[in-house]
Motif scaffolding. Structure first.
Motif, mmCIF file in Angstrom:
data_model
loop_
_atom_site.group_PDB
_atom_site.id
_atom_site.type_symbol
_atom_site.label_atom_id
_atom_site.label_comp_id
_atom_site.label_asym_id
_atom_site.label_seq_id
_atom_site.Cartn_x
_atom_site.Cartn_y
_atom_site.Cartn_z
ATOM 1 N N ILE A 1 7.714 5.330 6.031
ATOM 2 C CA ILE A 1 7.078 5.454 4.671
ATOM 3 C C ILE A 1 5.890 4.548 4.458
ATOM 4 O O ILE A 1 5.379 4.507 3.182
ATOM 5 N N ARG A 2 5.326 4.324 5.642
ATOM 6 C CA ARG A 2 4.176 3.137 5.452
ATOM 7 C C ARG A 2 3.002 3.935 5.031
ATOM 8 O O ARG A 2 2.894 5.166 5.284
ATOM 9 N N ARG A 3 2.057 3.356 4.423
ATOM 10 C CA ARG A 3 0.706 3.800 4.156
ATOM 11 C C ARG A 3 -0.409 3.169 4.644
ATOM 12 O O ARG A 3 -0.239 1.960 4.707
ATOM 13 N N GLN A 4 -1.256 3.803 4.950
ATOM 14 C CA GLN A 4 -2.515 3.203 5.336
ATOM 15 C C GLN A 4 -3.541 3.147 4.363
ATOM 16 O O GLN A 4 -3.590 4.285 3.781
ATOM 17 N N VAL A 5 -4.114 2.168 3.881
ATOM 18 C CA VAL A 5 -5.100 1.968 2.996
ATOM 19 C C VAL A 5 -6.635 2.193 3.598
ATOM 20 O O VAL A 5 -6.780 0.989 4.414
ATOM 21 N N ILE B 1 -4.858 -0.796 -3.117
ATOM 22 C CA ILE B 1 -3.804 -1.463 -2.525
ATOM 23 C C ILE B 1 -2.436 -1.421 -3.106
ATOM 24 O O ILE B 1 -1.448 -1.215 -2.826
ATOM 25 N N GLU B 2 -2.731 -1.678 -4.591
ATOM 26 C CA GLU B 2 -1.708 -1.682 -5.505
ATOM 27 C C GLU B 2 -0.978 -0.303 -5.676
ATOM 28 O O GLU B 2 0.089 -0.066 -5.398
ATOM 29 N N ALA B 3 -1.839 0.461 -5.707
ATOM 30 C CA ALA B 3 -1.279 2.125 -5.740
ATOM 31 C C ALA B 3 -0.559 2.588 -4.403
ATOM 32 O O ALA B 3 0.595 3.058 -4.733
ATOM 33 N N ALA B 4 -1.064 1.785 -3.312
ATOM 34 C CA ALA B 4 -0.104 2.294 -2.157
ATOM 35 C C ALA B 4 1.062 1.697 -1.958
ATOM 36 O O ALA B 4 2.115 1.959 -1.587
ATOM 37 N N VAL C 1 6.905 1.839 -2.549
ATOM 38 C CA VAL C 1 8.280 1.522 -3.252
ATOM 39 C C VAL C 1 8.958 2.476 -3.759
ATOM 40 O O VAL C 1 10.061 2.747 -3.513
ATOM 41 N N SER C 2 8.236 3.779 -4.339
ATOM 42 C CA SER C 2 8.804 4.862 -5.042
ATOM 43 C C SER C 2 9.269 5.515 -3.694
ATOM 44 O O SER C 2 10.463 6.391 -4.068
#
Ligand SMILES: [Zn+2]
Length: 90
Positions: free
Chosen positions: A4-8, A54-57, A62-63
């Motif tokens: 579930i990692r995200r790259q920003v 970054i906050e959005a990611a 988390v969700s």
């Protein structure tokens, strides 16, 4: 558990492009150069310009993690009650 990692992709505050050159030294005070417009700024400055992204990611991660956890619990519960005809878990 799925990844579930995200790259920003950090965006240039001047032109909005995401291609940068990271000069030595690495770290928060390293100088970053925009490959598109040539703007130079510090790594921590670039991150603060992109704090919303970054906050959005982070929120998204988390969700996703919550969803994943709920599914896991649901599966566990379903397996626990398997064969019990009085309880039906949807
Ligand atoms: Zn730029």
């Amino acid at each position: 558990m799925k990844d579930i990692r995200r790259q920003v992709s950090l965006q240039c505050p001047t032109c909005g492009k995401t291609d940068f050159q990271f000069d030595e030294p690495e770290g928060p005070s390293g100088i970053v150069t925009c490959a598109s417009c040539g703007r130079q700024l510090r790594r921590d400055e670039l991150e603060s310009y992109n704090s919303e992204l970054i906050e959005a990611a982070k929120k998204e991660v988390v969700s996703e993690a919550k969803k994943e956890l709920e599914q896991m619990m649901h599966r566990t519960l379903r397996d626990a009650f398997r064969g019990n005809k009085f309880i039906k878990i949807r």
